[in-house]
Design a protein around this motif. Structure first.
Motif, PDB file in Angstrom:
ATOM      1  N   PHE A 131      19.385  -8.736 -43.247  1.00 35.44           N
ATOM      2  CA  PHE A 131      19.611  -8.911 -42.093  1.00 35.44           C
ATOM      3  C   PHE A 131      18.570  -8.408 -41.035  1.00 35.44           C
ATOM      4  O   PHE A 131      18.121  -9.069 -39.906  1.00 35.44           O
ATOM      5  N   PHE A 132      17.473  -7.303 -41.286  1.00 35.26           N
ATOM      6  CA  PHE A 132      16.559  -6.921 -41.010  1.00 35.26           C
ATOM      7  C   PHE A 132      15.469  -8.162 -40.722  1.00 35.26           C
ATOM      8  O   PHE A 132      15.110  -8.413 -39.675  1.00 35.26           O
ATOM      9  N   ALA A 133      15.231  -9.128 -41.733  1.00 28.80           N
ATOM     10  CA  ALA A 133      14.403 -10.128 -41.904  1.00 28.80           C
ATOM     11  C   ALA A 133      15.053 -11.098 -40.883  1.00 28.80           C
ATOM     12  O   ALA A 133      14.181 -11.894 -40.260  1.00 28.80           O
ATOM     13  N   LEU A 134      16.417 -11.457 -40.960  1.00 28.96           N
ATOM     14  CA  LEU A 134      16.787 -12.525 -39.907  1.00 28.96           C
ATOM     15  C   LEU A 134      16.623 -11.993 -38.612  1.00 28.96           C
ATOM     16  O   LEU A 134      16.399 -12.765 -37.418  1.00 28.96           O
ATOM     17  N   LEU A 135      16.600 -10.754 -38.155  1.00 26.64           N
ATOM     18  CA  LEU A 135      16.566  -9.872 -36.970  1.00 26.64           C
ATOM     19  C   LEU A 135      14.950 -10.462 -36.275  1.00 26.64           C
ATOM     20  O   LEU A 135      14.784 -10.417 -35.208  1.00 26.64           O
ATOM     21  N   ILE A 136      14.142 -10.222 -37.298  1.00 26.05           N
ATOM     22  CA  ILE A 136      12.686 -10.703 -36.881  1.00 26.05           C
ATOM     23  C   ILE A 136      12.713 -12.089 -36.422  1.00 26.05           C
ATOM     24  O   ILE A 136      11.955 -12.173 -35.480  1.00 26.05           O
ATOM     25  N   LEU A 137      13.189 -12.755 -37.298  1.00 21.50           N
ATOM     26  CA  LEU A 137      13.276 -14.213 -37.073  1.00 21.50           C
ATOM     27  C   LEU A 137      13.880 -14.535 -35.446  1.00 21.50           C
ATOM     28  O   LEU A 137      13.470 -15.274 -34.910  1.00 21.50           O
ATOM     29  N   ILE A 138      14.979 -13.768 -35.187  1.00 18.10           N
ATOM     30  CA  ILE A 138      15.568 -13.837 -33.954  1.00 18.10           C
ATOM     31  C   ILE A 138      14.796 -13.407 -32.727  1.00 18.10           C
ATOM     32  O   ILE A 138      14.551 -14.118 -31.788  1.00 18.10           O
ATOM     33  N   ILE A 139      14.146 -12.319 -33.069  1.00 21.42           N
ATOM     34  CA  ILE A 139      13.457 -11.824 -31.895  1.00 21.42           C
ATOM     35  C   ILE A 139      12.156 -12.963 -31.702  1.00 21.42           C
ATOM     36  O   ILE A 139      11.691 -13.149 -30.674  1.00 21.42           O
ATOM     37  N   ALA A 160      23.944 -14.011 -36.934  1.00 28.97           N
ATOM     38  CA  ALA A 160      22.840 -14.198 -37.018  1.00 28.97           C
ATOM     39  C   ALA A 160      22.469 -15.619 -37.456  1.00 28.97           C
ATOM     40  O   ALA A 160      21.421 -16.275 -36.822  1.00 28.97           O
ATOM     41  N   ILE A 161      22.978 -16.033 -38.550  1.00 28.41           N
ATOM     42  CA  ILE A 161      22.741 -17.218 -39.205  1.00 28.41           C
ATOM     43  C   ILE A 161      23.080 -18.321 -38.168  1.00 28.41           C
ATOM     44  O   ILE A 161      22.127 -19.245 -38.136  1.00 28.41           O
ATOM     45  N   VAL A 162      24.314 -18.064 -37.664  1.00 32.48           N
ATOM     46  CA  VAL A 162      24.734 -19.030 -36.646  1.00 32.48           C
ATOM     47  C   VAL A 162      23.671 -19.281 -35.618  1.00 32.48           C
ATOM     48  O   VAL A 162      23.342 -20.553 -35.101  1.00 32.48           O
ATOM     49  N   TYR A 163      23.395 -18.100 -35.134  1.00 30.68           N
ATOM     50  CA  TYR A 163      22.287 -18.242 -33.956  1.00 30.68           C
ATOM     51  C   TYR A 163      21.128 -18.956 -34.091  1.00 30.68           C
ATOM     52  O   TYR A 163      20.415 -19.715 -33.667  1.00 30.68           O
ATOM     53  N   LEU A 164      20.456 -18.522 -35.578  1.00 38.60           N
ATOM     54  CA  LEU A 164      19.285 -19.144 -35.891  1.00 38.60           C
ATOM     55  C   LEU A 164      19.481 -20.767 -36.193  1.00 38.60           C
ATOM     56  O   LEU A 164      18.485 -21.335 -35.678  1.00 38.60           O
ATOM     57  N   VAL A 165      20.486 -21.095 -36.737  1.00 36.27           N
ATOM     58  CA  VAL A 165      20.612 -22.511 -36.921  1.00 36.27           C
ATOM     59  C   VAL A 165      21.029 -23.301 -35.968  1.00 36.27           C
ATOM     60  O   VAL A 165      20.375 -24.198 -35.526  1.00 36.27           O
ATOM     61  N   PHE A 166      21.611 -22.455 -34.933  1.00 35.22           N
ATOM     62  CA  PHE A 166      21.823 -23.352 -33.574  1.00 35.22           C
ATOM     63  C   PHE A 166      20.525 -23.484 -32.778  1.00 35.22           C
ATOM     64  O   PHE A 166      20.389 -24.540 -32.309  1.00 35.22           O
ATOM     65  N   ASN A 167      19.778 -22.604 -32.792  1.00 33.29           N
ATOM     66  CA  ASN A 167      18.468 -22.485 -31.767  1.00 33.29           C
ATOM     67  C   ASN A 167      17.249 -23.463 -32.786  1.00 33.29           C
ATOM     68  O   ASN A 167      16.909 -24.157 -32.105  1.00 33.29           O
ATOM     69  N   ILE A 168      17.186 -23.505 -34.017  1.00 31.40           N
ATOM     70  CA  ILE A 168      16.270 -24.270 -34.575  1.00 31.40           C
ATOM     71  C   ILE A 168      16.825 -25.871 -34.793  1.00 31.40           C
ATOM     72  O   ILE A 168      15.912 -26.563 -34.528  1.00 31.40           O
ATOM     73  N   SER A 169      18.077 -26.022 -34.644  1.00 25.50           N
ATOM     74  CA  SER A 169      18.656 -27.287 -34.977  1.00 25.50           C
ATOM     75  C   SER A 169      18.681 -28.228 -33.507  1.00 25.50           C
ATOM     76  O   SER A 169      18.785 -29.298 -33.323  1.00 25.50           O
ATOM     77  N   TRP A 170      18.683 -27.228 -32.440  1.00 25.28           N
ATOM     78  CA  TRP A 170      18.881 -27.791 -31.066  1.00 25.28           C
ATOM     79  C   TRP A 170      18.695 -26.822 -29.787  1.00 25.28           C
ATOM     80  O   TRP A 170      17.899 -27.100 -28.887  1.00 25.28           O
ATOM     81  N   GLY A 171      19.278 -25.706 -30.041  1.00 22.73           N
ATOM     82  CA  GLY A 171      19.343 -24.638 -28.845  1.00 22.73           C
ATOM     83  C   GLY A 171      18.345 -24.375 -28.066  1.00 22.73           C
ATOM     84  O   GLY A 171      18.087 -24.228 -27.112  1.00 22.73           O
ATOM     85  N   LEU A 172      16.997 -24.294 -28.777  1.00 21.73           N
ATOM     86  CA  LEU A 172      15.715 -24.000 -28.042  1.00 21.73           C
ATOM     87  C   LEU A 172      15.612 -25.066 -26.827  1.00 21.73           C
ATOM     88  O   LEU A 172      14.637 -24.933 -25.810  1.00 21.73           O
TER      89      LEU A 172
END
Length: 365
Positions: free
Chosen positions: A17-25, A109-121
């Protein structure tokens, strides 16, 4: 679940989760730079990501994304039911509760990352105004009156061309003609290249009426879904709007404008009418708040056939009015605001600024 393994599992989960948090930041920081997103994500990485998903899911004859949403909803209901059942059966161990909370945080966190990488950005990009070098700093009431007057002419002219009774092609043909419109538009606007189609009929047409959606894009499968129960003269423009989302124009004002740029390139006058009808609706609604007398006069100047279509639209909206739709609109409004669309649901109307800027630069609509 073996409770003696909980500390070890929780420790591993924390590191993940800490690794995912770094990616989210990292994603959050990069999203603050719109030029960076435009150059390296929206016109860099994203087109390849979108094509990949359209290749994977586009060939499926039904909306895989709709099935995915249904499965996710069912999974959520089952998990909540089991948690409530477990709570009433026996007191939950604090370590178990912490692990479940960590699992939930991990999933989000996974949903947030996938959403942004696949389109959300794409919500953070500069977009079509930047690509066309349009000055959208603001417009006057006179600009608004002028554009609505021009739209009255366009909507009347295109509706008369279609004759008294519009001949509507079946929806697969509408989808094909939408793609053809983008193929023509691409010659003038190379950044509107669209390949590997993925446009589907929504499996939730009637439900879409309840919650207030005419079309929607699934960022996890790159599919565009159309609610085909809406008035048929709206479908061509809504289809072009949803394709714009597939091309990375996430904000509603940009998707509306890109949908317009493509729809008016179609050799089918129905597409012109569908686009001008929608744009007139947005622009005249804006004018209504500034000059209600002129806005009402614009409506009076509409061709009788256009007024008949407005009556059909109002009847459709009235028929589907229900207590759920306003609640869903509030949630969707907050979703838009959370994704850099400050006016929320009203951001659809912001296409007017783009249209006025485009007219000032190119002297045509």
């Amino acid at each position: 679940m073996h409770e003696r393994n909980l500390p070890k599992r929780r420790s591993v989960a924390k590191y993940v989760f800490f690794a995912l948090l770094i990616l989210i930041i990292g994603i959050k920081i990069s999203s603050l730079n719109s030029l960076f997103i435009e150059k390296y994500y929206s016109t860099g990485i994203y087109p390849y990501v979108a094509r990949f998903f359209r290749i994977i899911f586009g060939w499926i004859p039904f909306s895989f994304g709709d099935i995915l949403y249904a499965a996710a909803g069912l999974y959520l209901v089952i998990k909540i039911f089991r948690l409530v059942k477990l709570f009433f059966k026996r007191p939950l161990n604090k370590q178990v509760l912490k692990l479940k909370a960590l699992k939930l945080a991990f999933l989000l966190a996974i949903v947030y990352l996938v959403f942004n990488i696949s389109w959300g950005l794409n919500y953070n990009r500069l977009g079509i105004g930047h690509q066309l070098n349009l000055d959208t700093a603001g417009y006057t009431n006179e600009d608004l009156k002028q554009i609505t007057s021009l739209l009255v002419e366009k909507v009347n002219q295109s509706r008369r061309t279609l004759a008294d009774k519009i001949s509507y092609p079946p929806y697969p043909e509408i989808f094909n003609q939408s793609i053809a419109a983008y193929t023509i538009a691409e010659k003038q606007y190379p950044f509107l290249e669209y390949d590997y189609r993925s446009i589907k009929k929504s499996l939730y047409g009637r439900l879409g009426n309840v919650v207030g959606f005419l079309g929607y894009y699934n960022p996890f499968t790159a599919e565009s879904q159309l609610n085909l129960t809406q008035p048929r003269f709206l479908i061509p423009f809504v289809t072009c709007h949803e394709i714009a989302h597939q091309l990375g124009y996430a904000s509603e004002k940009q998707a509306n404008f890109v949908g317009y740029l493509s729809a008016v390139q179609s050799p089918n006058t129905l597409f012109h009418y569908s686009a001008y009808f929608d744009l007139f609706n947005y622009a005249n609604r804006e004018l209504l708040m500034q000059d209600s007398v002129q806005a009402k006069e614009n409506y009076r100047q509409l061709d009788t056939l256009v007024k008949v279509d407005f009556q059909e639209l109002r009847a459709f909206l009235k028929k589907n009015k229900n207590p759920v739709e306003p609640i869903m609109r509030i949630f969707y409004d907050q979703y838009l605001r959370a994704n850099q669309q400050a006016k929320g649901y009203k951001s659809y109307n912001e296409v007017v600024a783009l249209l006025i800027a485009h007219y000032k630069k190119y002297k045509r609509i």
